[in-house]
Design a protein around this motif. Structure first.
Motif, mmCIF file in Angstrom:
data_model
loop_
_atom_site.group_PDB
_atom_site.id
_atom_site.type_symbol
_atom_site.label_atom_id
_atom_site.label_comp_id
_atom_site.label_asym_id
_atom_site.label_seq_id
_atom_site.Cartn_x
_atom_site.Cartn_y
_atom_site.Cartn_z
ATOM 1 N N PRO A 37 14.562 -3.862 2.560
ATOM 2 C CA PRO A 37 13.571 -4.744 1.826
ATOM 3 C C PRO A 37 13.939 -4.816 0.528
ATOM 4 C CG PRO A 37 12.220 -2.644 2.428
ATOM 5 C CD PRO A 37 13.690 -2.713 3.268
ATOM 6 N N SER A 38 13.841 -5.974 -0.264
ATOM 7 C CA SER A 38 14.274 -5.932 -1.558
ATOM 8 C C SER A 38 12.887 -5.518 -2.654
ATOM 9 C CB SER A 38 14.778 -7.414 -1.914
ATOM 10 O OG SER A 38 13.780 -8.434 -1.761
ATOM 11 N N GLU A 39 13.148 -5.270 -3.547
ATOM 12 C CA GLU A 39 11.997 -5.114 -4.479
ATOM 13 C C GLU A 39 11.090 -6.270 -5.007
ATOM 14 O OE1 GLU A 39 10.398 -2.459 -5.835
ATOM 15 O OE2 GLU A 39 11.688 -1.215 -4.663
ATOM 16 N N THR A 40 11.970 -7.487 -4.855
ATOM 17 C CA THR A 40 11.347 -8.720 -4.882
ATOM 18 C C THR A 40 10.365 -9.163 -3.733
ATOM 19 O OG1 THR A 40 13.212 -9.665 -6.298
ATOM 20 C CG2 THR A 40 11.724 -11.212 -5.430
ATOM 21 N N GLU A 41 10.689 -8.834 -2.528
ATOM 22 C CA GLU A 41 9.861 -9.047 -1.377
ATOM 23 C C GLU A 41 8.524 -8.000 -1.486
ATOM 24 O OE1 GLU A 41 12.831 -10.571 2.186
ATOM 25 O OE2 GLU A 41 13.154 -8.612 0.989
ATOM 26 N N ILE A 42 8.801 -6.831 -1.970
ATOM 27 C CA ILE A 42 7.866 -5.815 -1.981
ATOM 28 C C ILE A 42 6.715 -6.225 -2.987
ATOM 29 C CG2 ILE A 42 7.487 -3.474 -2.771
ATOM 30 C CD1 ILE A 42 10.073 -2.521 -1.260
ATOM 31 N N GLU A 43 7.379 -6.667 -4.288
ATOM 32 C CA GLU A 43 6.429 -6.965 -5.217
ATOM 33 C C GLU A 43 5.526 -8.224 -4.799
ATOM 34 O OE1 GLU A 43 5.198 -5.473 -7.811
ATOM 35 O OE2 GLU A 43 6.378 -3.838 -7.697
ATOM 36 N N TRP A 44 6.088 -9.208 -4.090
ATOM 37 C CA TRP A 44 5.439 -10.479 -3.905
ATOM 38 C C TRP A 44 4.222 -10.130 -2.816
ATOM 39 C CZ3 TRP A 44 4.445 -12.686 0.934
ATOM 40 C CH2 TRP A 44 3.871 -13.985 1.035
#
Length: 398
Positions: free
Chosen positions: A318-325
């Motif tokens: 998982p990317s940080e962008t997806e986690i933050e979203w």
């Protein structure tokens, strides 16, 4: 098991070529592959199943943990007058009841709350939930119901209070996907199937039939732990490798166009105190139109999912962008007093959904996770797409 795959007896004694041949070789040990193997074994066929990694190591252990018809797909079916989606939801709802019945030790009913912040949405969601109930027919589980503002906050105290009108509660199933997958593989073995993990297919074996046409009649295997390689023969070969279906297809037909449109689904695990222990929640109106589930699971809370076009890889992260979203969407529907930080994320995973590609679709959000069976000219059977809930129906049809 490895001896039997190599055409030997369990004690290593030699067998004749006829005794060594399988009726069916299943490639892939996920939900679809294990389901096909169990179905074939219980019908009296001699079956072998091989998995490159471990059973349920891929997409089948990285789901939202739901056994469901899909309220989102029902909405799309109605709004788009799409009979195929309607049929898929109905089939999944019927299978949901059977799933909960055959594995009560790994699955359970779960109430899921739909918070309502606009008055007009209350009758809209109520009608949708009741249609979801009715579509299940005699295979239905507990029926949906409406809650007022105070009862909603009593049931889900962490919700954002501002503007809250009430809620709808509907029921779906929940399960432990990895354990269910392993149970299918073990049950298939108990019925006589030969199952082996960490065994990879490196090539398909073909022979010409009586009419001079090339037919798939087995595969070249490699034991990834010892490096041993050998050939296994089978009257039929099933490609049930999920997002990796195209790689096996190209062993048969190198020029074959891809039939799978991979999509990444990221989930987070949060501490249990962010959600009631016996009720989940669905946010149907995220900032980009997707939905986010917020569900109690195994002493924690599962939140997700994303739906992003991705490439196929063995161990997606998982990317940080997806986690933050996902975290930002959670903050929108929880009370401002409930602070969720990046440090609260206990774990995260990314699973690649093997969505069946539709050339007319603009993006993967418009694809239906229905299954498709493709039989090549050489006889390779590929089962792709589908969802956990309908694994039995997929296996039966294959």
């Amino acid at each position: 098991m490895i001896n039997e795959l190599k055409g030997l007896g369990r004690d290593g004694s030699p067998r004749t070529e006829q005794e060594a041949e399988f009726d069916i070789l299943v490639i892939g040990g996920g939900a679809t592959g294990a389901g096909c193997t169990l179905d074939a074994a219980t019908r009296g066929l001699r079956v072998a199943m091989v998995e490159r990694d471990d059973f349920a190591s891929g997409t089948s252990s990285k789901s939202t943990k739901l056994v469901h018809g899909g309220v989102r797909y029902l909405q799309k079916a109605i709004m788009g007058l799409d009979y195929e989606q309607w049929k898929m939801v109905r089939e999944a709802l019927h299978e949901r009841k059977t799933f909960l019945k055959i594995a009560p030790y790994l699955s359970n009913e779960l109430p899921i709350l739909l918070p309502v912040y606009k008055w007009w949405q209350l009758p809209y969601f109520w009608v949708g939930c009741k249609m979801y109930d009715l579509l299940a027919g005699k295979q239905g589980i507990t029926g949906s119901y409406a809650l007022g503002r105070s009862k909603t906050l009593e049931s889900f105290p962490m919700l954002r209070e501002e503007g809250l009108v009430g809620s709808l509660v509907y029921f779906d199933g929940q399960h432990n996907d990895a354990r269910m997958n392993s149970a299918l593989a073990v049950t298939a073995a108990a019925h006589g199937a030969v199952v082996a993990n960490h065994v990879e297919v490196t090539d398909l074996v073909k022979e010409k039939d009586s009419e001079g046409r090339e037919r798939v009649c087995g595969a070249r295997l490699r034991d990834n732990e010892t490096g041993d390689e050998w050939t296994v023969r089978a009257k039929g070969v099933i490609n049930a490798t999920g997002p990796f279906s195209d790689a096996i297809l190209k062993m048969d037909e190198p020029q074959m166009t891809d039939i799978v449109a991979p999509s990444s689904g990221v989930h987070l695990v949060l501490p249990s105190y962010f959600s009631p222990k016996s009720m989940g929640m669905l946010d149907p109106a995220t900032t980009d139109g997707r939905v986010v589930f917020f569900l109690p699971w195994e002493g924690g809370v599962v939140a997700g999912t994303t739906d992003t076009v991705c490439k196929v890889e063995a161990d997606p992260m998982p990317s940080e962008t997806e986690i933050e979203w996902i975290l930002s969407e959670i903050r929108r529907f929880l009370s401002p007093e409930v602070k969720i930080r990046r440090g609260d994320v206990l774990s995260a995973w990314s699973g690649i959904r093997p969505l069946v590609r539709d050339p007319k679709a603009a993006n993967t959000k418009d694809l239906v996770r229905n299954h498709m069976i493709h039989v090549s000219e050489a006889g390779l059977v590929t089962i792709a797409g589908g969802k956990w809930t309908t694994y039995r129906e997929m296996a039966k049809e294959t």
